[in-house]
Structure formats: structure tokens, C-alpha cells
Design a protein around this motif. Structure first.
Motif, short mmCIF file in Angstrom:
data_model
loop_
_atom_site.label_atom_id
_atom_site.label_comp_id
_atom_site.label_asym_id
_atom_site.label_seq_id
_atom_site.Cartn_x
_atom_site.Cartn_y
_atom_site.Cartn_z
N TRP A 161 0.76 -1.26 -0.15
CA TRP A 161 0.06 -0.03 0.04
C TRP A 161 0.73 1.32 -0.15
O TRP A 161 2.08 1.08 0.22
N ILE A 220 -5.23 -4.95 6.52
CA ILE A 220 -5.67 -4.86 4.98
C ILE A 220 -6.32 -6.17 4.43
O ILE A 220 -7.44 -6.18 3.83
N GLN A 221 -5.54 -7.24 4.95
CA GLN A 221 -6.10 -8.56 4.37
C GLN A 221 -7.51 -9.19 4.92
O GLN A 221 -8.32 -9.37 4.58
N GLU A 224 -10.45 -7.04 3.45
CA GLU A 224 -10.56 -7.32 2.07
C GLU A 224 -11.35 -8.82 2.06
O GLU A 224 -12.32 -9.00 1.33
N THR A 229 -13.34 -2.15 1.71
CA THR A 229 -12.21 -1.54 0.85
C THR A 229 -11.41 -1.06 1.98
O THR A 229 -11.85 -0.01 2.78
N PRO A 230 -9.91 -1.22 1.97
CA PRO A 230 -8.97 -0.64 3.06
C PRO A 230 -9.00 0.91 2.82
O PRO A 230 -9.17 1.35 1.71
#
Length: 447
Positions: A161, A220-221, A224, A229-230
Motif C-alpha cells: 500500500w 488490510i487482508q 478485504e 475496501t481498506p
């Protein structure tokens, strides 16, 4: 082709109410607040209070008081302790999709595994031994009295990211242990609860300390995996002391309530914290709106940021000395200053104070007299000068008339004339103009 509609900006400050907030917490709160305000978005105060043992109402009350004092007003408030049903529902979905698995190793067993891996020169990453357990094996563990806890199954690829402060970040998920998200006693842990909240509350921007970078990769994972949406992330540097020393052990002494008690002005604190560690100069700013307008997260650097509490006081002095009389009238009258002398007192004292509490010392000096400071060589001169002091009432012109008479009688002039008289009357070598001080003096020193 039509342009995509941008989502409204939503930020959050998510402290755990397990203590009073300090300057490190404020840095996080302020950055998130200013991003939301600049964009006309929403700022959420979220209490991460899933740790029921350590979370206390007094800290929640103190947190609200501190933010109110600073003028950082939230648009909505949430409590994680009221959202357990949302976490359990999200956990069920992750179980159903194969991203949650139950583990049974004890802390001792995990510690032994870590030590073995380190001895073999391997990173201490959880080996996923529980991932292959059968239902019979799990039942056997439970029969032995072992309670299961839940880990998130990471996809072992690179998590990448763009960070608003650090820049591009890439973390190999294979180098990170599958995180425990729900403890054996059912407590939902920060990494999971925060991810669920950020997705469901529509958080678009998160600023937090650099010590959360690995958490971010994991979250983040998780986001998702939940279909979310991060948000955009930025990780600010951690504060150090003025010489680069570790500040974390001192943060308890740098709570916002302690700084408030020391007389630090809210805008002084905000002006410093909104620029500290950025490429922009620290300077007194008139309002929070002005701070928000000039705020740019990308102006901050990733290097450790030095914080010196002493820097707050010159800024505080700037604000305090600019106060109109109406802002301090009640405080001055409460000291016992007669109403007909209050304006004159403020005019004389304001340029010689740093924090409002300094006013008390000046009124004590004027009303009770000072402890005179007289060099032995000047004692006879001071006695002679005081004998020449005209009777009350004293006006602004009295000082010049008096010192003129003393000069004529003693032959002294300049510093040799004025300094002994200032030190005798005020006990200080510096201070307000003596022509303003003399009319306020109610007692002369006893020699």
C-alpha cells in the motif's frame, strides 16, 4: 466517461480508555481530526473498550474533557463494547469462508516454538500446526480443558500500500504470524474489532503511529476478506524527548490534563502538534479552522520526532498576552484586585506572564509588597531615596518625578539610579515599566 464519485472523508480517533490521554495520543487524534475538517468530512470518536478489566468510565470522561478543552469535537461517538454482535457476525462469515481457524497451543508451547525457530535461524512465525486439526482432535483438546482461540488465515503474498507519510510499503505476509483475533475467553482483540469497525463505519483515512505498520498489513487482508475496501493509511513517527531519548516512559507525565494544569493554552498545544515533525514551521495559529486549512499529511517525515514540553510555553505566552481584558476580568477580580484597578493591573502584568497563573504572583507583589533585593552598598541610597518618595496617590508621572529628585539629591544616574530602586520595590531586576508599577504598589518594603 463520468468521473467516479469520491466517498465522503471519514476519520476516527480510537483510544483505549485505560488511562488519561497524552501528547502521543493527541498527535494521532489531531491529524485525523484535521483531515476530516479540511475535507468537510466526519470525525468519529471510537472507544476501543473491549478490555473490560482495564477500561474505566473515569478515563472516558477524562478523554471527553480533554478533547472538549482542545476544541476537537467529534461528529459521532461509538463504543466497541456495544458492538460485540457485529464482531461475532463477522467472525462467522470468516469461519464460513475458511479464513478463521481454531488453535489450542498454550503460551508456553508457543514460546517454545518461537525459541526453537530462532535457534535454527528462522523467523519466529507461527507454523499453522492447528490449521490441520480434525474435529476429533479439537474435541480431545477441549476434553483436556483446553479452550480454543481463533486465528486469521493470512494469504501468504505481499501486502502493498502507499502510506501517506512513509511512502510505498510492501510486507511479505509469509513473514508474519497468522494473528489471534479472538482469545480463548471470547475477548475480541484490537486487530479484528478495529477492522470490522473501520469497514462498517466507512472510514476512509487512518493516521496512527508507526508501531502499527505490521497491524496495517494484517488488517488490510482482514478488511478485504470481509468484502471491505481498506482506507488510506498514514503512519506518523513516534515522539522522542528533546535529546532523542525514549519518550514513552514519560508520557504519563505528559497527559493533557497535566499540561492543562500547568497553564498550557489549547491553541499553543494544537499549533505545536499540528506542525511538529513536518516541513512546515511551528508558529502560533489563530484557530483550528486555520490549522485544518494548512494541514498536509504528506509534509510529515518518517524520522523520529523530538518533542520538548518547554516549547509549549513560548506559544502559550503568545496567546495569553494577546487576551483582551474581558477574557481575564473575572480571573483578575477573583485575585482580589479592586475593580477600578483591574484594567490597569492587566495592562501592566500581561506582558510579563507566560501562563494565567502568573497573574497571582504579580498581584501578590503589588498588594503585599516584595521581598526587597538590596546590595549592601546600595542600602543607604535606597533609604534616602524612599524618604524622598512623594505621598500617595501615585500616578504614572510619579516615578519620573521621584527619580529626578533622587538624582538631584544623590548624584546617581542611569542604571546605578534605577536598578537599586527597582530591586528594592519589586525584588526583581526586570519587569514592567516602573512608572506603571508604582501606582499599583500598596506596600513599600520594610528596610
Amino acid at each position: 466517461m463520468s468521473k467516479p464519485v469520491s466517498k465522503p472523508v471519514v476519520t476516527r480517533f480510537a483510544p483505549s480508555p485505560t488511562g488519561y490521554i497524552h501528547v502521543g495520543n493527541l498527535r494521532t487524534a489531531l491529524m485525523n481530526y484535521l483531515i476530516a475538517r479540511k475535507a468537510g468530512g466526519t470525525f468519529i470518536l471510537r472507544l476501543d473498550d473491549t478490555d473490560q478489566e482495564r477500561s474505566k468510565q473515569e478515563y472516558i470522561d477524562g478523554l471527553k474533557q480533554d478533547l472538549d478543552w482542545l476544541g476537537l469535537h467529534w461528529d459521532q461517538i461509538e463504543r466497541q463494547s456495544a458492538r460485540y454482535d457485529r464482531y461475532h457476525e463477522a467472525a462467522e462469515k470468516l469461519r464460513a469462508s475458511g479464513r478463521f481457524y481454531e488453535a489450542f497451543e498454550s503460551p508456553t508451547e508457543l514460546d517454545l516454538k518461537r525459541k526453537k525457530q530462532l535457534n535454527m535461524g528462522r523467523p519466529p512465525v507461527y507454523d499453522r500446526a492447528s490449521l490441520g486439526l480434525t474435529e476429533e482432535q479439537k474435541a480431545a483438546f477441549r476434553a483436556e480443558g483446553k479452550a480454543g482461540y481463533w486465528r486469521f488465515l493470512l494469504n501468504q503474498n505481499r501486502i502493498e500500500w502507499h502510506d501517506g507519510i512513509i511512502g510505498d510499503i510492501s510486507i511479505d505476509a509469509a513473514s508474519v504470524s497468522d494473528p489471534v483475533l479472538i482469545r480463548a475467553d471470547g475477548q475480541v482483540l484490537y486487530t479484528f474489532a478495529s477492522s470490522v469497525d473501520d469497514v462498517e463505519m466507512g472510514v476512509t483515512h487512518i493516521v496512527r503511529g508507526a508501531d502499527h505498520v505490521t497491524n496495517t498489513a494484517t488488517q488490510i487482508q482482514i478488511m478485504e476478506a470481509m468484502g471491505g475496501t481498506p482506507p488510506e493509511f498514514a503512519h506518523h513517527s513516534l515522539l522522542s524527548g528533546p535529546k532523542g531519548e525514549e519518550l514513552s516512559k514519560r508520557l504519563g507525565a505528559l497527559s493533557l490534563r497535566d499540561l492543562r494544569a500547568q497553564g498550557v493554552e489549547p491553541m499553543a498545544l494544537l499549533s505545536l502538534m499540528a506542525r511538529l515533525g513536518s516541513s512546515k514551521p511551528v508558529e502560533p495559529v489563530a484557530s483550528i479552522d486555520e490549522l485544518a486549512e494548512g494541514f498536509d499529511i504528506e509534509s510529515f517525515g518518517a524520522a523520529p520526532t523530538k518533542f520538548d514540553p518547554a516549547d509549549l510555553f513560548p506559544l502559550t505566552r503568545h496567546y495569553v498576552q494577546a487576551w483582551p481584558f474581558d477574557q481575564v476580568r473575572e480571573r483578575i477580580l477573583a485575585l482580589g484586585v479592586p475593580e477600578d484597578q483591574a484594567v490597569q493591573f492587566w495592562t501592566v502584568a500581561k506582558d510579563n506572564i507566560t501562563v494565567p497563573a502568573d497573574l497571582e504572583g504579580w498581584w501578590k507583589l503589588f498588594s503585599e509588597g516584595a521581598e526587597p533585593v538590596i546590595d549592601e552598598a546600595d542600602r543607604d541610597f535606597v533609604r534616602e531615596a524612599l524618604a524622598l518618595l512623594p505621598p500617595r496617590p501615585w500616578t504614572k508621572e510619579t516615578w519620573g518625578q521621584w527619580t529626578g529628585a533622587v538624582k538631584a539629591a544623590t548624584g546617581r544616574k542611569g542604571k546605578d539610579l534605577f536598578m537599586p530602586l527597582r530591586k528594592a520595590l519589586t525584588g526583581q531586576a526586570h519587569g514592567p515599566d516602573m512608572s506603571d508599577v508604582l501606582p499599583l504598589l500598596q506596600k513599600l518594603p520594610a528596610l
